[in-house]
Design a protein around this motif. Structure first.
Motif, short mmCIF file in Angstrom:
data_model
loop_
_atom_site.label_atom_id
_atom_site.label_comp_id
_atom_site.label_asym_id
_atom_site.label_seq_id
_atom_site.Cartn_x
_atom_site.Cartn_y
_atom_site.Cartn_z
N ALA A 284 -4.89 -7.23 8.80
CA ALA A 284 -4.45 -6.02 8.11
C ALA A 284 -3.01 -6.17 7.62
O ALA A 284 -2.68 -5.79 6.49
CB ALA A 284 -4.58 -4.80 9.02
N ASP A 285 -2.15 -6.73 8.46
CA ASP A 285 -0.75 -6.98 8.07
C ASP A 285 -0.69 -7.84 6.81
O ASP A 285 0.04 -7.55 5.86
CB ASP A 285 0.01 -7.71 9.19
CG ASP A 285 0.19 -6.88 10.45
OD1 ASP A 285 0.11 -5.64 10.35
OD2 ASP A 285 0.40 -7.48 11.52
N ALA A 287 -3.12 -8.48 4.61
CA ALA A 287 -3.74 -7.83 3.45
C ALA A 287 -2.78 -6.84 2.80
O ALA A 287 -2.70 -6.75 1.56
CB ALA A 287 -5.03 -7.12 3.88
N ILE A 288 -2.04 -6.10 3.60
CA ILE A 288 -1.06 -5.15 3.07
C ILE A 288 0.04 -5.88 2.31
O ILE A 288 0.47 -5.45 1.23
CB ILE A 288 -0.48 -4.28 4.22
CG1 ILE A 288 -1.56 -3.33 4.76
CG2 ILE A 288 0.74 -3.50 3.76
CD1 ILE A 288 -1.20 -2.65 6.05
N VAL A 307 -11.54 -8.47 2.26
CA VAL A 307 -10.92 -8.54 3.58
C VAL A 307 -12.02 -8.61 4.63
O VAL A 307 -12.85 -7.71 4.73
CB VAL A 307 -10.02 -7.32 3.86
CG1 VAL A 307 -9.34 -7.46 5.22
CG2 VAL A 307 -8.99 -7.14 2.75
N ASP A 336 -6.17 -0.03 12.39
CA ASP A 336 -5.78 -1.00 11.36
C ASP A 336 -6.34 -0.60 9.99
O ASP A 336 -5.67 -0.78 8.97
CB ASP A 336 -6.26 -2.40 11.75
CG ASP A 336 -5.46 -2.99 12.90
OD1 ASP A 336 -4.24 -2.74 12.96
OD2 ASP A 336 -6.05 -3.68 13.74
N ARG A 339 -4.10 2.03 8.56
CA ARG A 339 -2.88 1.45 7.98
C ARG A 339 -3.17 0.85 6.60
O ARG A 339 -2.39 1.01 5.65
CB ARG A 339 -2.33 0.34 8.89
CG ARG A 339 -1.71 0.83 10.17
CD ARG A 339 -0.84 -0.25 10.79
NE ARG A 339 -1.56 -1.44 11.19
CZ ARG A 339 -1.32 -2.66 10.73
NH1 ARG A 339 -0.37 -2.86 9.82
NH2 ARG A 339 -2.01 -3.70 11.16
N LEU A 340 -4.32 0.17 6.48
CA LEU A 340 -4.69 -0.45 5.21
C LEU A 340 -4.92 0.61 4.14
O LEU A 340 -4.44 0.49 3.00
CB LEU A 340 -5.94 -1.31 5.40
CG LEU A 340 -6.50 -1.99 4.15
CD1 LEU A 340 -5.46 -2.89 3.49
CD2 LEU A 340 -7.76 -2.78 4.49
#
Length: 553
Positions: A284-285, A287-288, A307, A336, A339-340
């Motif tokens: 997720a980190d 991808a962001i 993803v 997560d 967040r995304l």
């Protein structure tokens, strides 16, 4: 005269009104035809049974899974239409809109009848790893025979629409992104802890990727893994201490908490993160960062981001479907996803992107646990099977070397040896089918002759046929009893045509998507045609699925 003038004026105004309505209708249709999302995000959760949505629902927040369920469209009866249900075929089928019969990814690894060796679905000795010196990381999509919807979007936009694939697993990043992707990135564990790619895509990592790898984000996750909420509230899963889980080397029991910094040295370094929810977090980190670093969704030309969250598969294989560890993994994945989605709202814009979420396969309950609950299940002994089959071949054909390989529940015969012994292929297949059907834990057996000449539309036979590739599949296909696996006595696996493996979530959300749900049966191969129809682009060139018109607004 006045009457004629009145008629003329009436006709004139009617004509003008009609033309105005036609023009407005054309404008409205044009707006609908061209109102494409700026970004399509295809999310795959590796080893997610459908009932993880419902079983853990009360533990989810409002902005992760529930955001997709409540504000999007939920296909509750979504299934895979083929076997084997593995990661490589799953990711390929989702994004190509067809089954292994056409796209050719028949398993993660399979025996190649021409090179006489086992090959990997994404392996490519003609490319080099970029970002790592590891020989094992030479990867590309060259074994996938058909296009993905991301490929078709690239062609439609004259290569101006970007495609980026991201996953912990190489195959989870590479196959969805397709052949023409700008990049596919996957996580290299061991002593590196970095996202890498291959020379199929580029010759050096972009600055934003190098900066991410240098940020020590992976190292920050080498910390204690304890339950997100009080473990006593995890009533949707079994007891923390039981006989059905594997665990990590260096820790006596598979129980919380896990000190990852201490355990990493005996569990292949950064690879330990893969089998924890923190593997999802680092994806997720990344991808962001990719959304911003690649400027995805910043113009009116549609981009595609794929993803794949692989860690639930590692956790499931290790700890099993009914574990506290799998429940905690999904609770944390929900955070997560939140967040995304928040990053997409900020970077791309609310209502400017479309998301779908599904899984590459489900998983079986640990058979030993099922047996303890008096439910039919068991373990298939491959060595014993090979021994019994070899004894039969010697007795029946006076030869012990007729088999080249047994893999993925398929038997590959040595055609050259059959020819030397003047044996007829059909006769040998028929004899093996009639022998093996008598073996313990074997439910059904079919020959390649049957797969090629019969037409099945229902049942396990139809699934086998959709998974059968004439050039790549074996001569004999085995079907084991339900909940019988070739695996360790701890942890879960997958691969069958049973509903615990085929029934997976399918959620659509965002631009162009209706709110609602259906119990109508949908198939995994319907996703790519549906997204293609939403975008107004050509379907993937091997697509066999249907457009789910009821999800499109």
């Amino acid at each position: 005269m006045r009457f004629l003038s009145s008629i003329f004026l009436l006709l004139f105004f009617f004509n003008c009104t009609t033309q105005k309505n036609v023009i407005e209708s054309k404008i409205e249709n044009e707006v609908v035809l061209n109102a494409r999302p700026k970004l399509v995000v295809g999310i795959v959760v590796d080893q997610m049974r459908y009932d993880y949505l419902t079983r853990f629902y009360s533990k989810y927040g409002n902005d992760g899974f529930k955001r997709l369920i409540n504000d999007g469209f939920n296909c509750k009866n979504n299934h895979y239409n083929y076997v084997p249900t593995y990661t490589g075929p799953g990711h390929a089928s989702i994004f190509t809109g067809t089954s292994p019969k056409n796209h050719g990814i028949i398993a993660n690894y399979w025996y190649d009848k021409f090179s006489k060796e086992t090959v990997y679905c994404a392996g490519d000795s003609n490319v080099l790893a970029i970002g790592s010196d590891a020989e094992a990381e030479r990867m590309s999509p060259h074994r996938m025979k058909t296009t993905t919807f991301a490929d078709e979007n690239r062609l439609f936009t004259q290569m101006r629409g970007k495609t980026i694939g991201i996953s912990i697993k190489d195959r989870g990043a590479i196959l969805p992104a397709g052949h023409s992707a700008n990049a596919a990135y996957w996580f290299r564990g061991r002593d590196e802890g970095s996202f890498i790619t291959s020379s199929y895509y580029m010759n050096s990592l972009p600055k934003w990727v190098s900066e991410f790898n240098a940020s020590n984000t992976a190292e920050s996750y080498l910390r204690e893994w304890n339950t997100f909420y009080n473990i006593d509230t995890y009533t949707e899963s079994g007891s923390d201490l039981n006989a059905f889980e594997g665990g990590f080397k260096g820790k006596e029991t598979a129980t919380f908490p896990y000190d990852l910094a201490v355990l990493k040295d005996t569990n292949k370094g950064f690879d330990i993160l893969k089998a924890t929810p923190f593997g999802n977090s680092i994806v997720a980190d990344f991808a962001i960062k990719a959304i911003a670093g690649e400027q995805l969704g910043k113009d009116n030309i549609t981009d595609v981001l794929t993803v794949s969250f692989s860690s639930p598969d590692y956790v499931g294989h290790n700890f099993g479907v009914n574990s506290k560890e799998i429940e905690d993994t999904y609770i944390r994945l929900d955070k997560d996803l939140e967040r995304l989605f928040n990053a997409l709202d900020t970077e791309v814009g609310v209502g400017e992107y479309t998301v779908f979420l599904t899984a590459d396969h489900g998983a079986v309950e640990v058979p030993a646990y099922l047996q303890s609950a008096k439910i039919p299940a068991g373990y298939f002994n491959k060595d014993e099977f090979k021994k019994d089959l070899n004894t039969f071949l010697v007795k029946e054909f006076a030869a012990s070397d007729l088999i080249e390989s047994i893999s993925n529940d398929q038997i590959f015969l040595d055609k050259s040896r059959l020819k030397q012994l003047n044996l007829n292929l059909k006769d040998v297949q028929y004899a093996i089918v009639n022998e093996v059907i008598n073996y313990k834990h074997i439910d059904k057996v079919y020959s390649s002759e049957t797969m090629q000449n019969a037409a099945f539309s229902t049942g396990i036979e139809a699934l086998l046929q959709n998974g059968y590739h004439q050039k790549r599949s074996g001569d004999i296909i085995l079907v084991k009893d339900p909940a019988v696996i070739s695996y360790s006595k701890t942890g879960s696996t997958h691969g069958s045509g049973s509903t615990f493996d085929t029934h997976v979530p399918l959620l659509f959300y965002g631009n162009g998507i209706k709110k609602g749900s259906t119990l109508t049966k949908t198939e995994i191969t319907d996703i790519a045609p549906t997204i293609s129809a939403l975008l107004g682009i050509s379907f993937p060139n091997g697509a066999t699925g249907n457009v789910l018109g009821f999800v499109i607004d």
